[in-house]
Design a protein around this motif. Structure first.
Motif, short mmCIF file in Angstrom:
data_model
loop_
_atom_site.label_atom_id
_atom_site.label_comp_id
_atom_site.label_asym_id
_atom_site.label_seq_id
_atom_site.Cartn_x
_atom_site.Cartn_y
_atom_site.Cartn_z
N SER A 117 -0.99 -150.57 0.00
CA SER A 117 0.26 -151.07 -0.81
C SER A 117 1.31 -150.14 -0.27
O SER A 117 1.44 -149.19 0.63
CB SER A 117 0.15 -150.96 -2.22
N ASP A 118 2.53 -150.73 -0.51
CA ASP A 118 3.80 -150.04 -0.37
C ASP A 118 4.39 -148.98 -1.57
O ASP A 118 3.88 -149.05 -2.58
CB ASP A 118 4.94 -151.16 -0.32
N PRO A 119 4.90 -148.08 -1.09
CA PRO A 119 5.45 -146.94 -2.07
C PRO A 119 6.17 -147.63 -3.44
O PRO A 119 5.97 -147.03 -4.41
CB PRO A 119 6.69 -146.29 -1.30
N SER A 120 6.74 -148.84 -3.32
CA SER A 120 7.09 -149.32 -4.65
C SER A 120 6.25 -150.46 -5.18
O SER A 120 6.67 -151.10 -6.42
CB SER A 120 8.41 -150.15 -4.26
N SER A 121 5.22 -150.72 -4.61
CA SER A 121 4.21 -151.69 -5.12
C SER A 121 3.74 -151.48 -6.48
O SER A 121 3.32 -150.40 -6.91
CB SER A 121 3.05 -151.85 -4.09
N PRO A 122 3.68 -152.57 -7.35
CA PRO A 122 3.30 -152.34 -8.58
C PRO A 122 1.59 -152.38 -8.66
O PRO A 122 0.91 -152.75 -7.76
CB PRO A 122 3.66 -153.64 -9.19
N PRO A 131 -6.44 -142.86 -19.27
CA PRO A 131 -4.79 -142.31 -19.28
C PRO A 131 -4.60 -142.07 -17.92
O PRO A 131 -3.33 -142.16 -17.46
CB PRO A 131 -4.92 -141.41 -20.34
N PRO A 132 -5.30 -141.28 -17.03
CA PRO A 132 -4.92 -140.84 -15.80
C PRO A 132 -4.26 -142.23 -14.93
O PRO A 132 -3.79 -142.02 -13.86
CB PRO A 132 -5.88 -140.10 -15.13
N PHE A 133 -4.93 -143.58 -15.09
CA PHE A 133 -4.40 -144.50 -14.44
C PHE A 133 -3.01 -144.64 -14.70
O PHE A 133 -2.19 -144.96 -13.51
CB PHE A 133 -5.20 -145.87 -14.80
N PHE A 134 -2.64 -144.46 -15.65
CA PHE A 134 -1.01 -144.55 -15.99
C PHE A 134 -0.51 -143.41 -15.14
O PHE A 134 0.64 -143.35 -14.69
CB PHE A 134 -0.53 -144.49 -17.61
N GLN A 135 -1.01 -142.01 -15.58
CA GLN A 135 -0.40 -140.92 -15.28
C GLN A 135 -0.29 -140.63 -13.64
O GLN A 135 0.97 -140.19 -13.08
CB GLN A 135 -1.07 -139.54 -15.66
N PHE A 136 -1.19 -140.91 -12.86
CA PHE A 136 -1.17 -140.92 -11.53
C PHE A 136 -0.49 -141.77 -10.74
O PHE A 136 0.43 -141.72 -9.93
CB PHE A 136 -2.81 -141.03 -10.85
N VAL A 137 -0.52 -143.16 -11.32
CA VAL A 137 0.24 -144.28 -10.71
C VAL A 137 1.73 -144.09 -10.87
O VAL A 137 2.45 -144.20 -10.02
CB VAL A 137 -0.24 -145.43 -11.20
N GLU A 138 2.27 -143.56 -12.28
CA GLU A 138 3.66 -143.35 -12.37
C GLU A 138 4.16 -142.25 -11.72
O GLU A 138 5.21 -141.94 -11.04
CB GLU A 138 3.60 -143.12 -13.92
N SER A 139 3.10 -141.01 -11.27
CA SER A 139 3.55 -140.03 -10.74
C SER A 139 3.87 -140.29 -9.16
O SER A 139 4.70 -139.70 -8.52
CB SER A 139 2.55 -138.82 -10.74
#
Length: 394
Positions: A117-122, A131-139
């Motif tokens: 994926s790209d650096p801005s890809s959702p 919770p790390p799914f959110f934490q790592f992706v958002e970081s």
């Protein structure tokens, strides 16, 4: 002194969950037993209250005796996992040539996201989720799009398609980050569900990265299905590890696995990523997968027993709590909304009952009013924990 130490930690049960007392567990220096004061029972983070499987312990002792503490190399870990997958799941599609060692599952997820994926890809996730799914992706600076599980705690294809539709509008290369088996609900996705997911992902040209760390830990009546084994899953990327099933999170190591159509993606993984895993970790994980089957079978029986025990304890002491024994993992997802403890009942159980559980709030949509309980402990500790939770309501 050495003899006394061996006697203290000598197994006295075939059930790995019944081999250590609270006093012995409090001698540990890892996170689970040190994050809270001694008057708190910790049933939160995903560590198990077990001794190491003897084949794993022996492999570590042998390596230390040889001073074998250098850099990792070779394909033994992948080959051991391939044999395990064939014997346990009937899956012969795991090729060691389409694997790479990574430091751990979540860091492996990060690297897979970078590859496809790209650096801005959702990134699409199914809350309530780890919770790390959110934490790592958002970081990573990536937006997260939620496709909540259905009321039955299973993948909601309509919600997933809506999330996919939203994700592709920006023109980037979105990724679906799937948790299988699902944490915290313990849901095991069926072959049909996973094939539907793969078909939907293909239609929207969305790549799938799947966290399968809990795959070996399934209830006796359940069969785990690897995502890469289903039709349409050929371009998926999976992360697997022995860390959860054999209690090895402190011995860092995991494997990234590519489906046949994703092999070229994995070849682009930077070489330095393979420097992150621990050589001792790889030795331990390989021994677990190769020689730790009997220990795992005993653990699974003990977990089945604990799921039934927890259901009985809640019926007796906390009947307002809704609990459906999970198909996999050693985690229990408890609906405490009818207790009147507000959005974060874990905080009340800690303050009034001196039991540490995971708050449901960080798991995203669907987590408010829930707690996650780690039942990979002795029946005695589990019984005392529920008694304390009930006392918090007095």
């Amino acid at each position: 002194m050495a003899d006394n130490s061996r006697e203290v930690f000598a197994p006295h049960s075939d059930n790995p969950l019944r081999q250590l007392t609270v006093d012995q567990l409090r001698r540990r220096t890892s996170l689970k037993w040190r994050a809270y004061p001694e008057n708190v029972l910790p049933l939160w983070v995903a560590e198990m209250d077990t001794l190491l499987a003897e084949p794993v312990a022996q492999a570590i002792r042998d390596a230390v005796a040889l001073g074998d503490t250098g850099y990792p190399t070779g394909s033994g870990y992948a080959e051991a996992l391939a044999t395990f997958a064939s014997e346990r799941w009937g899956w012969d599609g795991l090729s060691a040539k389409r694997t790479a060692i990574v430091p751990d599952v979540m860091l492996g997820v990060v690297e897979m996201l970078k590859l496809v994926s790209d650096p801005s890809s959702p990134v699409i996730v199914n809350p309530p989720v780890y919770p790390p799914f959110f934490q790592f992706v958002e970081s990573m600076g990536r937006p997260v799009i939620e496709a909540p599980l259905g009321a039955d705690r299973r993948i909601d294809l309509e919600a997933l398609e809506a999330a996919f539709t939203l994700a592709v509008q920006g023109g980037d290369r979105p990724v679906y980050l799937l948790c299988s088996p699902h944490n915290p609900t313990g849901t095991v996705h069926t072959a049909e569900e996973l094939a539907d997911v793969a078909a939907l992902a293909r239609r929207y040209r969305i790549r799938v990265v799947v966290d399968e760390i809990h795959a070996p830990i399934v209830a006796s009546s359940t069969r785990f299905v690897p995502y890469l084994s289903v039709p349409g899953g050929e371009n998926g990327l999976s992360l697997m590890s022995a860390s959860k099933a054999w209690n090895l999170p402190g011995l860092k190591s995991a494997l990234a696995i590519a489906g046949p159509d994703a092999a070229d993606d994995l070849l682009r993984l930077p070489e330095e990523v393979s420097h992150g895993p621990s050589h001792l970790g790889i030795i331990a994980h390989t021994a677990a997968l190769r020689d730790g089957g009997d220990w795992l079978d005993s653990l699974l029986v003990g977990l089945d027993d604990n799921r039934r025990l927890l259901a009985d304890l809640l019926t007796e002491h906390l009947p307002a709590v809704r609990y459906a024994p999970a198909q996999a993992t050693y985690l229990a997802w408890l609906d405490c909304r009818r207790l009147g403890l507000g959005d974060d009942p874990a905080a009340i159980f800690l303050e009034r009952g001196r039991v540490a559980l995971n708050s449901g709030i960080p798991f995203g949509t669907g987590g408010t009013g829930f707690v996650r309980l780690n039942l990979a402990t002795s029946p005695e500790i589990l019984t005392e924990a529920v008694r304390r939770m009930a006392s918090a309501l007095a």
